[in-house]
Motif scaffolding. Sequence first.
Motif, PDB file in Angstrom:
ATOM      1  N   ALA A 191     -36.551 -13.350   4.084  1.00  0.00           N
ATOM      2  CA  ALA A 191     -38.016 -13.373   4.142  1.00  0.00           C
ATOM      3  C   ALA A 191     -38.493 -12.440   5.246  1.00  0.00           C
ATOM      4  CB  ALA A 191     -38.512 -14.797   4.356  1.00  0.00           C
ATOM      5  N   THR A 192     -37.876 -11.273   5.282  1.00  0.00           N
ATOM      6  CA  THR A 192     -38.202 -10.251   6.284  1.00  0.00           C
ATOM      7  C   THR A 192     -39.226  -9.272   5.694  1.00  0.00           C
ATOM      8  OG1 THR A 192     -36.215  -9.144   5.482  1.00  0.00           O
ATOM      9  CG2 THR A 192     -36.017 -10.388   7.523  1.00  0.00           C
ATOM     10  N   PRO A 193     -39.823  -8.410   6.522  1.00  0.00           N
ATOM     11  CA  PRO A 193     -40.741  -7.408   5.967  1.00  0.00           C
ATOM     12  C   PRO A 193     -40.063  -6.619   4.838  1.00  0.00           C
ATOM     13  CG  PRO A 193     -40.917  -7.461   8.353  1.00  0.00           C
ATOM     14  CD  PRO A 193     -39.779  -8.375   7.996  1.00  0.00           C
ATOM     15  N   SER A 194     -40.855  -6.268   3.830  1.00  0.00           N
ATOM     16  CA  SER A 194     -40.300  -5.723   2.579  1.00  0.00           C
ATOM     17  C   SER A 194     -39.398  -4.512   2.806  1.00  0.00           C
ATOM     18  CB  SER A 194     -41.452  -5.346   1.641  1.00  0.00           C
ATOM     19  OG  SER A 194     -42.325  -6.436   1.499  1.00  0.00           O
ATOM     20  N   ALA A 195     -39.729  -3.673   3.802  1.00  0.00           N
ATOM     21  CA  ALA A 195     -38.954  -2.452   4.031  1.00  0.00           C
ATOM     22  C   ALA A 195     -37.522  -2.761   4.495  1.00  0.00           C
ATOM     23  CB  ALA A 195     -39.656  -1.575   5.065  1.00  0.00           C
ATOM     24  N   LEU A 196     -37.272  -4.014   4.920  1.00  0.00           N
ATOM     25  CA  LEU A 196     -35.931  -4.393   5.399  1.00  0.00           C
ATOM     26  C   LEU A 196     -35.093  -5.084   4.319  1.00  0.00           C
ATOM     27  CD1 LEU A 196     -36.920  -5.810   8.939  1.00  0.00           C
ATOM     28  CD2 LEU A 196     -36.129  -3.504   8.351  1.00  0.00           C
TER      29      LEU A 196
ATOM     30  N   PRO B 119     -41.802  -8.077  -2.624  1.00  0.00           N
ATOM     31  CA  PRO B 119     -41.146  -7.279  -3.661  1.00  0.00           C
ATOM     32  C   PRO B 119     -39.677  -7.090  -3.332  1.00  0.00           C
ATOM     33  CG  PRO B 119     -42.403  -5.859  -2.198  1.00  0.00           C
ATOM     34  CD  PRO B 119     -42.709  -7.257  -1.790  1.00  0.00           C
ATOM     35  N   LEU B 120     -38.848  -6.892  -4.370  1.00  0.00           N
ATOM     36  CA  LEU B 120     -37.404  -6.785  -4.165  1.00  0.00           C
ATOM     37  C   LEU B 120     -37.087  -5.791  -3.043  1.00  0.00           C
ATOM     38  CD1 LEU B 120     -34.517  -7.435  -5.119  1.00  0.00           C
ATOM     39  CD2 LEU B 120     -34.739  -5.548  -6.750  1.00  0.00           C
ATOM     40  N   ALA B 121     -37.805  -4.684  -3.008  1.00  0.00           N
ATOM     41  CA  ALA B 121     -37.638  -3.680  -1.950  1.00  0.00           C
ATOM     42  C   ALA B 121     -38.951  -2.919  -1.853  1.00  0.00           C
ATOM     43  CB  ALA B 121     -36.487  -2.737  -2.286  1.00  0.00           C
ATOM     44  N   SER B 122     -39.055  -2.039  -0.876  1.00  0.00           N
ATOM     45  CA  SER B 122     -40.319  -1.298  -0.771  1.00  0.00           C
ATOM     46  C   SER B 122     -40.298  -0.027  -1.602  1.00  0.00           C
ATOM     47  CB  SER B 122     -40.655  -0.989   0.689  1.00  0.00           C
ATOM     48  OG  SER B 122     -39.568  -0.400   1.327  1.00  0.00           O
TER      49      SER B 122
ATOM     50  N   ALA C 237     -34.299  -0.847  -4.175  1.00  0.00           N
ATOM     51  CA  ALA C 237     -34.012  -1.806  -5.250  1.00  0.00           C
ATOM     52  C   ALA C 237     -32.692  -1.459  -5.929  1.00  0.00           C
ATOM     53  CB  ALA C 237     -35.153  -1.804  -6.263  1.00  0.00           C
ATOM     54  N   ASP C 238     -32.457  -0.155  -6.142  1.00  0.00           N
ATOM     55  CA  ASP C 238     -31.214   0.264  -6.805  1.00  0.00           C
ATOM     56  C   ASP C 238     -29.995  -0.053  -5.939  1.00  0.00           C
ATOM     57  OD1 ASP C 238     -32.528   1.095  -9.060  1.00  0.00           O
ATOM     58  OD2 ASP C 238     -32.713   3.180  -8.411  1.00  0.00           O
ATOM     59  N   ARG C 239     -30.158   0.041  -4.618  1.00  0.00           N
ATOM     60  CA  ARG C 239     -29.042  -0.328  -3.725  1.00  0.00           C
ATOM     61  C   ARG C 239     -28.710  -1.814  -3.878  1.00  0.00           C
ATOM     62  NH1 ARG C 239     -31.325   0.937   1.740  1.00  0.00           N
ATOM     63  NH2 ARG C 239     -29.449  -0.095   2.504  1.00  0.00           N
ATOM     64  N   ILE C 240     -29.740  -2.647  -4.008  1.00  0.00           N
ATOM     65  CA  ILE C 240     -29.500  -4.093  -4.168  1.00  0.00           C
ATOM     66  C   ILE C 240     -28.841  -4.368  -5.526  1.00  0.00           C
ATOM     67  CG2 ILE C 240     -30.556  -6.379  -4.248  1.00  0.00           C
ATOM     68  CD1 ILE C 240     -32.789  -5.320  -2.424  1.00  0.00           C
ATOM     69  N   VAL C 241     -29.352  -3.719  -6.577  1.00  0.00           N
ATOM     70  CA  VAL C 241     -28.770  -3.912  -7.918  1.00  0.00           C
ATOM     71  C   VAL C 241     -27.303  -3.496  -7.903  1.00  0.00           C
ATOM     72  CG1 VAL C 241     -28.853  -3.092 -10.315  1.00  0.00           C
ATOM     73  CG2 VAL C 241     -30.984  -3.683  -9.133  1.00  0.00           C
ATOM     74  N   ALA C 242     -26.999  -2.369  -7.230  1.00  0.00           N
ATOM     75  CA  ALA C 242     -25.612  -1.887  -7.172  1.00  0.00           C
ATOM     76  C   ALA C 242     -24.733  -2.861  -6.388  1.00  0.00           C
ATOM     77  CB  ALA C 242     -25.575  -0.490  -6.547  1.00  0.00           C
TER      78      ALA C 242
END
Length: 332
Positions: A63-68, A88-91, A96-101
């Motif tokens: 629950a950190t700022p979105s950019a993190l 949002p999943l990422a900023s 987002a692609d890094r998280i999906v990977a």
Amino acid sequence: MKRIGVVGLGLIGSRHARVVLDHPGAELAAVIDPDAGLRAGYDAPGFGDLADVDVPLDGVILATPSALHADHACVALARGWPCIVEKPLASDLAGADRIVAAQAETGLPVLTGHHRRYHNSVQELRDMVQGGAIGTAVMATDIWGMKKPDPYFDTWRKGADGSPVMINMVHDIDTLRFVLGDVAEVQAMGGACLRGADRVESGILALRFANGAVASIAFSDNTPSPWGFEAGTGENFNIATTGQDMLFITGTKGAVSFPSLTLWRGATDWSQAPTPQVQQAAPTVPLVAQLTHFLAVIDGTEPPLIDARDARETLAVTLAAQAALERQMGVA
Ligand SMILES: NC(=O)c1ccc[n+]([C@@H]2O[C@H](COP(=O)([O-])OP(=O)(O)OC[C@H]3O[C@@H](n4cnc5c(N)ncnc54)[C@H](O)[C@@H]3O)[C@@H](O)[C@H]2O)c1
């Protein structure tokens, strides 16, 4: 008992921590925030940085700022921890692609904090629309008009990251995706920046769905109106409840308004008035339902209701809307 860590103890993280503390299946096993004063509010091991955590965990809520989000999700997955990543999943899509990977590489589950999907009423709306209760879905109108207090913006929300598109409309877009399916196209028109800040504050989004339905979302964070998801459902104690409908979906055989779940049917053309019938859905506390689901996902007994790949699609639509508004309005 699952050992859960909460990362970021601000507005939403403090609510997650409370939900973990109150949940019979979870234990608040770590709190992580650079602000020692916030950590001190919990009777749990505290850490200033995710990398410093040295207690065993079964999962984390980011629950950190979105950019993190992207960095933190990758660190958590590398440590073997399933995550809920706040929305949002990422900023950006690269994050987002890094998280999906990382999700694919580790095989660990990643939920995204689109908690609205956990409302029984939202699931009932989806079942009605996708089950044909209004025929083929044709169009939808969604309103989100709230007045945010000025101090809300004296934080990381001061600039473009404070746009209600990235913070709030991402929820409305995700709810519409959940009910109506994938979005094929989005267009946007901005309203005046009445606060004088270099930031989007109101506008209209137009969505076309892959199934041919269309939707408009009228939004503003600078108007004290009774219409908005949180005001309608009463899901957030920081936002006053009005109980008013804020989403209207029509189809070839009828229409439905939400959150009252009033189903209008029986008219074959405009010479007849459709008649209303209210459906019932048991009230939900969505953050509790989300945590209960997370615990089952960690156990492998339920598949994620919204994984990183799904949330990436909501993010892509939201970023496209935000970019269109910035281009059109010449603001950040
Ligand atoms: N699901 C929802 O309804 C909902 C509601 C509000 C916010 N959010 C999302 O949750 C996220 C946080 O929003 P917020 O409004 O709670 O913000 P906030 O500013 O109130 O809280 C963020 C917290 O993160 C902490 N933090 C900063 N850097 C950190 C780090 N490196 N490690 C650990 N903690 C760190 C800050 O000290 C702060 O306490 C955002 O992505 C936001 O979009 C979701």
